[in-house]
Design an enzyme around this catalytic site. Sequence first.
Site, PDB file in Angstrom:
ATOM      1  CG  HIS A  80       2.707   4.587   2.981  1.00 19.85           C
ATOM      2  ND1 HIS A  80       3.264   5.615   3.705  1.00 19.85           N
ATOM      3  CD2 HIS A  80       1.528   5.054   2.537  1.00 19.85           C
ATOM      4  CE1 HIS A  80       2.465   6.663   3.685  1.00 19.85           C
ATOM      5  NE2 HIS A  80       1.393   6.345   2.988  1.00 19.85           N
ATOM      6  CB  SER A 107      -3.604  11.028   7.726  1.00 22.27           C
ATOM      7  OG  SER A 107      -2.745  11.466   6.700  1.00 22.27           O
ATOM      8  CE  LYS A 134       1.774   4.588   9.284  1.00 26.87           C
ATOM      9  NZ  LYS A 134       2.098   4.429   7.857  1.00 26.87           N
ATOM     10  CE1 TYR A 180       3.313  10.813   4.633  1.00 28.75           C
ATOM     11  CE2 TYR A 180       1.148  11.848   4.729  1.00 28.75           C
ATOM     12  CZ  TYR A 180       1.943  10.749   4.468  1.00 28.75           C
ATOM     13  OH  TYR A 180       1.370   9.584   4.028  1.00 28.75           O
ATOM     14  CB  THR A 209       5.198   9.416   8.108  1.00 30.64           C
ATOM     15  OG1 THR A 209       4.119   9.140   9.014  1.00 30.64           O
ATOM     16  CG2 THR A 209       5.129   8.456   6.948  1.00 30.64           C
TER      17      THR A 209
END
Length: 426
Positions: free
Chosen positions: A300, A136, A276, A160, A186
């Site tokens: 999520h 992540s 995603k 992100y 994402t």
Amino acid sequence: MVERRLPKPRDLAPLMQFKKVDFNASRRRLNAALTIEDLRRIAKRRTPKAAFDYTDGAAEGEFSMHRARQAFEDVQFNPSILRNVAEVDTSTTIFGGPSAQPFGIAPTGFTRLMQTEGETAGASAAGAAGIPFTLSTLGTTSIEDVKKANPHGRNWFQLYVMKQREISYGLVERAAAAGFDTLFFTVDTPVAGARLRDKRNGFSIPPQLSLGTVINAIPRPWWWIDFLTTPPLEFASLSSTGGTVGELLDSAMDPSISFEDLAIIRELFPGKIVVKGVQNVEDAKTLADLGVDGVVLSNHGGRQLDRAPIPFHLLPEVVREVGDDLAVTMDTGIMNGADVVAALAMGAKFTFVGRAYLYGLMAGGRAGVDRTIEILSEQVERTMRLLEVSTVEELEPKHVTQLQRLVPREASTVRTPSRGRPSSAG
């Protein structure tokens, strides 16, 4: 009449064999865990409440998370008979490469807060099992250190798009340089969801001490010993780490991201691009037209918009519309290998586990993650054998019936009141 006699010593000997005692307490606990729920119970005992609830909880009323799990529980399998399943192959190909199992490890943030080995345990366990590991943006281990932990396996990166675009661009370039072959763009986090358990627990980064925190830590000294005697948490994408998780996300995320940002990231990253957080058919069709390599149907893990669509229910329609144009994968709610098999039968090319992986991590570090993968793998193989399919490719919609408790009302039955129109009532 049954003949009665005194037992002979030689008859008793086979019945008097005691199980060998394992003096390794951690190994004994993990071996006794037969399901992901067993690992969850161990994790809850061994982890402070705030850290455990961060993993275990979801947004607001947690309806999205519970509905996603319920969807898998409401599955009826339809097995075939008289097929040869002496040999079963669980391997598959996804995003241009192999995986020994039809599931991989999903990206999770702040992972070393759950257990100090964090992403290093996840990546090394994934590499040993031959499945992909996804790091992540908010991970607590660097891109380069994940590569060291899993030097020969498949590493993926979840991105992100931050308000400071240069941070995001730099992470993409580092992931590419480290040989990460797939990037997850994402799209479901313009702002943080309202994770009420975290607010009630006062969960912050770094952890803040309170009287309740201290009392909760008393029976769990090992967690604090690990936390205080290992390197401090570092976040590749955050320069400031004071505040609740929601406050950190809101300060970093940009609610103005758009398709233009997706185009820029595609230019920067040479590997596969997967979006995603897709939650409707129309967006999936748009992304197929744009030529991305895949989508992850995901809400999520229920941690953003509560009452969001259930990915498993959405799956068949998305596959029907775009399955020939891109790889449709999914996460959210998967807690058993049978859930993985059900998703594959309904058309998913691959699946991801997040909480299940973290429960194993909290239960026993790297060995706990190994146990998570082992449990899920055994369940996948056993379910395939009982369905009497020998390869992942043989799984079809005929093998699954989705039993629905939540059925949408027909649009025609819902009247929309007129707005701005004068009333005819006198």
